[in-house]
Scaffold this motif. Structure first.
Motif, PDB file in Angstrom:
ATOM      1  N   ALA A 154       0.837  -1.202   0.000  1.00 56.77           N
ATOM      2  CA  ALA A 154       0.000   0.000   0.000  1.00 56.77           C
ATOM      3  C   ALA A 154       0.874   1.255   0.000  1.00 56.77           C
ATOM      4  O   ALA A 154       0.588   2.220  -0.720  1.00 56.77           O
ATOM      5  N   LEU A 155       1.933   1.244   0.790  1.00 57.62           N
ATOM      6  CA  LEU A 155       2.840   2.390   0.828  1.00 57.62           C
ATOM      7  C   LEU A 155       3.575   2.558  -0.492  1.00 57.62           C
ATOM      8  O   LEU A 155       3.805   3.691  -0.945  1.00 57.62           O
ATOM      9  N   ARG A 156       3.924   1.462  -1.132  1.00 63.33           N
ATOM     10  CA  ARG A 156       4.581   1.542  -2.445  1.00 63.33           C
ATOM     11  C   ARG A 156       3.621   2.126  -3.485  1.00 63.33           C
ATOM     12  O   ARG A 156       4.039   2.873  -4.381  1.00 63.33           O
ATOM     13  N   LEU A 157       2.351   1.815  -3.361  1.00 61.96           N
ATOM     14  CA  LEU A 157       1.364   2.396  -4.269  1.00 61.96           C
ATOM     15  C   LEU A 157       1.274   3.907  -4.067  1.00 61.96           C
ATOM     16  O   LEU A 157       1.125   4.662  -5.034  1.00 61.96           O
ATOM     17  N   VAL A 158       1.369   4.349  -2.822  1.00 64.91           N
ATOM     18  CA  VAL A 158       1.388   5.790  -2.554  1.00 64.91           C
ATOM     19  C   VAL A 158       2.575   6.431  -3.264  1.00 64.91           C
ATOM     20  O   VAL A 158       2.443   7.470  -3.926  1.00 64.91           O
ATOM     21  N   ASP A 159       3.736   5.812  -3.152  1.00 65.25           N
ATOM     22  CA  ASP A 159       4.945   6.344  -3.800  1.00 65.25           C
ATOM     23  C   ASP A 159       4.741   6.494  -5.309  1.00 65.25           C
ATOM     24  O   ASP A 159       5.124   7.502  -5.906  1.00 65.25           O
ATOM     25  N   LYS A 160       4.156   5.481  -5.926  1.00 65.57           N
ATOM     26  CA  LYS A 160       3.947   5.506  -7.381  1.00 65.57           C
ATOM     27  C   LYS A 160       2.912   6.548  -7.774  1.00 65.57           C
ATOM     28  O   LYS A 160       3.022   7.172  -8.837  1.00 65.57           O
TER      29      LYS A 160
ATOM     30  N   CYS B 258       0.942   9.591   3.341  1.00 62.48           N
ATOM     31  CA  CYS B 258       0.542  10.452   2.225  1.00 62.48           C
ATOM     32  C   CYS B 258       0.856  11.913   2.522  1.00 62.48           C
ATOM     33  O   CYS B 258       1.355  12.650   1.660  1.00 62.48           O
ATOM     34  N   LYS B 259       0.572  12.335   3.751  1.00 66.63           N
ATOM     35  CA  LYS B 259       0.857  13.715   4.148  1.00 66.63           C
ATOM     36  C   LYS B 259       2.350  14.003   4.051  1.00 66.63           C
ATOM     37  O   LYS B 259       2.767  15.063   3.565  1.00 66.63           O
TER      38      LYS B 259
ATOM     39  N   GLY C 212       3.274  14.379   0.427  1.00 65.32           N
ATOM     40  CA  GLY C 212       2.694  15.509  -0.278  1.00 65.32           C
ATOM     41  C   GLY C 212       1.598  15.176  -1.259  1.00 65.32           C
ATOM     42  O   GLY C 212       1.448  15.848  -2.279  1.00 65.32           O
ATOM     43  N   ILE C 213       0.810  14.132  -0.962  1.00 68.21           N
ATOM     44  CA  ILE C 213      -0.315  13.774  -1.822  1.00 68.21           C
ATOM     45  C   ILE C 213      -1.555  13.575  -0.953  1.00 68.21           C
ATOM     46  O   ILE C 213      -1.453  13.110   0.193  1.00 68.21           O
ATOM     47  N   LEU C 214      -2.706  13.942  -1.461  1.00 66.89           N
ATOM     48  CA  LEU C 214      -3.946  13.776  -0.706  1.00 66.89           C
ATOM     49  C   LEU C 214      -4.274  12.301  -0.524  1.00 66.89           C
ATOM     50  O   LEU C 214      -4.173  11.510  -1.466  1.00 66.89           O
ATOM     51  N   PHE C 215      -4.679  11.947   0.680  1.00 67.84           N
ATOM     52  CA  PHE C 215      -5.161  10.597   0.965  1.00 67.84           C
ATOM     53  C   PHE C 215      -6.681  10.605   0.881  1.00 67.84           C
ATOM     54  O   PHE C 215      -7.351  11.495   1.390  1.00 67.84           O
ATOM     55  N   LEU C 216      -7.221   9.585   0.222  1.00 68.71           N
ATOM     56  CA  LEU C 216      -8.667   9.418   0.147  1.00 68.71           C
ATOM     57  C   LEU C 216      -8.969   7.934   0.222  1.00 68.71           C
ATOM     58  O   LEU C 216      -8.160   7.105  -0.210  1.00 68.71           O
ATOM     59  N   SER C 217     -10.111   7.598   0.776  1.00 65.30           N
ATOM     60  CA  SER C 217     -10.547   6.201   0.760  1.00 65.30           C
ATOM     61  C   SER C 217     -12.062   6.166   0.678  1.00 65.30           C
ATOM     62  O   SER C 217     -12.754   7.007   1.254  1.00 65.30           O
ATOM     63  N   THR C 218     -12.558   5.211  -0.081  1.00 65.97           N
ATOM     64  CA  THR C 218     -13.997   5.012  -0.214  1.00 65.97           C
ATOM     65  C   THR C 218     -14.473   4.084   0.896  1.00 65.97           C
ATOM     66  O   THR C 218     -13.961   2.971   1.037  1.00 65.97           O
ATOM     67  N   PRO C 219     -15.462   4.509   1.692  1.00 64.31           N
ATOM     68  CA  PRO C 219     -16.021   3.602   2.698  1.00 64.31           C
ATOM     69  C   PRO C 219     -17.063   2.687   2.058  1.00 64.31           C
ATOM     70  O   PRO C 219     -17.802   3.111   1.171  1.00 64.31           O
ATOM     71  N   PHE C 220     -17.125   1.447   2.545  1.00 59.33           N
ATOM     72  CA  PHE C 220     -18.108   0.503   2.019  1.00 59.33           C
ATOM     73  C   PHE C 220     -19.123   0.067   3.065  1.00 59.33           C
ATOM     74  O   PHE C 220     -19.980  -0.762   2.793  1.00 59.33           O
ATOM     75  N   ASP C 221     -19.009   0.600   4.284  1.00 60.69           N
ATOM     76  CA  ASP C 221     -19.970   0.260   5.325  1.00 60.69           C
ATOM     77  C   ASP C 221     -20.053   1.423   6.304  1.00 60.69           C
ATOM     78  O   ASP C 221     -19.237   2.346   6.270  1.00 60.69           O
ATOM     79  N   LEU C 222     -21.039   1.393   7.185  1.00 58.81           N
ATOM     80  CA  LEU C 222     -21.299   2.514   8.084  1.00 58.81           C
ATOM     81  C   LEU C 222     -20.165   2.744   9.077  1.00 58.81           C
ATOM     82  O   LEU C 222     -19.837   3.886   9.404  1.00 58.81           O
ATOM     83  N   ASP C 223     -19.576   1.663   9.589  1.00 59.63           N
ATOM     84  CA  ASP C 223     -18.456   1.815  10.519  1.00 59.63           C
ATOM     85  C   ASP C 223     -17.265   2.500   9.844  1.00 59.63           C
ATOM     86  O   ASP C 223     -16.560   3.305  10.463  1.00 59.63           O
ATOM     87  N   SER C 224     -17.059   2.185   8.575  1.00 62.58           N
ATOM     88  CA  SER C 224     -15.949   2.801   7.843  1.00 62.58           C
ATOM     89  C   SER C 224     -16.213   4.279   7.578  1.00 62.58           C
ATOM     90  O   SER C 224     -15.279   5.083   7.542  1.00 62.58           O
TER      91      SER C 224
END
Length: 335
Positions: free
Chosen positions: A24-30, A91-92, A95-107
């Motif tokens: 996941a961190l490598r994906l952030v780098d890319k 991500c901070k 220097g790139i914005l972090f975003l994530s899509t929630p798929f349930d109410l707890d998320s």
């Protein structure tokens, strides 16, 4: 006409980390290297979103094999809330914005707590009323994917979001097939949605290349979302419909070129081409030596470069006039 605003590019890491935090961190780098504005993941608790009896989609079977249920496949891709906190911090730092899509109410509760910049609602949740109400009630802006939707479903969802206090809404045209056949992309639907709902539109792409998102920008998309992976040959449901890092970088660069090329819509000579006007256009010149007092005729005049003399648009005005001086062949005619 106003100039095109900068297109917001979401590099969709999704679950292409395969449940591995380091990947996941490598994906952030890319994503950072690509020049994207934002890297997006998917936050979920598998038990909350998938029945143990749910079957895999056809593309999931093709990409992961027939064995196992959808629940078992997705459970392997799950990251913890704690890991997402660390990814956001990374991500901070990068220097790139972090975003994530929630798929349930707890998320939703978790992502609200860590303060993401806006909500990205996936196509599959567009008929999930409690989910829509909970997200809208936060008052944040929303980017809404519309894969598998009818116009009536979009209209209903937009009404629900507005009724429950949502901020600004951007609609993403989308086709939820991985990969999407080109004949099913239907980019013109993006324009239809813009005209029908009066909302900003963008495009979430699941085709195999970079051409379609680039075309979407030329057609007015203000947001582009595209899946990417470290390697298309990795095991997992979404890798084959994703871009590899070099392709993602090419897509971002091409989009930046296109948004600059779209311009203001005003038709006038650009600063870069003004210097070529006299070189490329023509003037009225002497077709042979002409003596002072001689009458200009179609036989003794020609139209040739450069364009810094009398314009050929005045051709019939000059014909019949008298030469005010001697002109040598090819000399610019003056009055």
């Amino acid at each position: 006409m106003e100039e095109q605003k900068k297109v917001f590019i979401i590099a969709e890491a999704g679950d292409n980390h395969n449940g591995n935090f380091d990947l996941a961190l490598r994906l952030v780098d890319k994503a950072v290297e690509s020049g994207a504005d934002c890297v997006k993941f998917q936050t979920f608790i598998t038990e909350n979103i998938i029945s143990k009896y749910a079957e895999k989609a056809e593309y999931q079977k093709e990409n992961t094999g027939e064995e196992g249920s959808q629940y078992e496949m997705v459970k392997k891709l799950e990251l913890s809330f704690g890991q997402f906190r660390e990814i956001q911090a990374y991500c901070k730092k990068k220097g790139i914005l972090f975003l994530s899509t929630p798929f349930d109410l707890d998320s939703i509760d978790f992502l609200r707590e860590i303060e993401i910049p806006f909500w990205k609602i996936p196509s599959g949740e567009i008929t999930n009323l409690p989910y829509l109400e909970k997200i809208a009630a936060t008052g944040k802006d929303i980017v809404l994917s519309t894969g598998m939707c009818t116009m009536e479903e979009i209209e209903s969802t937009v009404a629900i979001l507005r009724k429950n206090g949502a901020g600004g809404i951007t609609l993403l045209h989308c086709n939820t097939e991985y990969p999407t056949p080109f004949e099913d992309v239907n980019l013109r639907a993006m324009k239809t949605m813009a005209e029908t709902f009066g909302l900003p539109v963008g495009y979430s792409d699941h085709t195999t290349g970079i051409e379609v998102p680039i075309a979407a920008v030329a057609m007015g998309a203000v947001v582009i979302e595209k899946h990417f992976t470290l390697d298309k040959n990795m095991e997992g449901p979404d890798h084959k419909a994703s871009l590899e890092p070099d392709e993602l970088k090419q897509m971002v660069l091409a989009i930046r070129h296109i948004e600059r090329a779209l311009g203001s819509g005003s038709k006038s000579p650009s600063n870069s081409e003004k210097k070529n006007i006299d070189i490329a256009r023509k003037s009225i010149v002497a077709g042979r030596d002409i003596a002072a007092g001689e009458t200009f005729t179609e036989e003794n005049l020609r139209i040739k470069r450069p364009g810094n003399g009398i314009s050929p648009m005045r051709w019939y005005e000059i014909i019949g006039k008298k030469a005010i001086k001697d002109f040598k062949e090819d000399e610019l005619i003056t009055e």
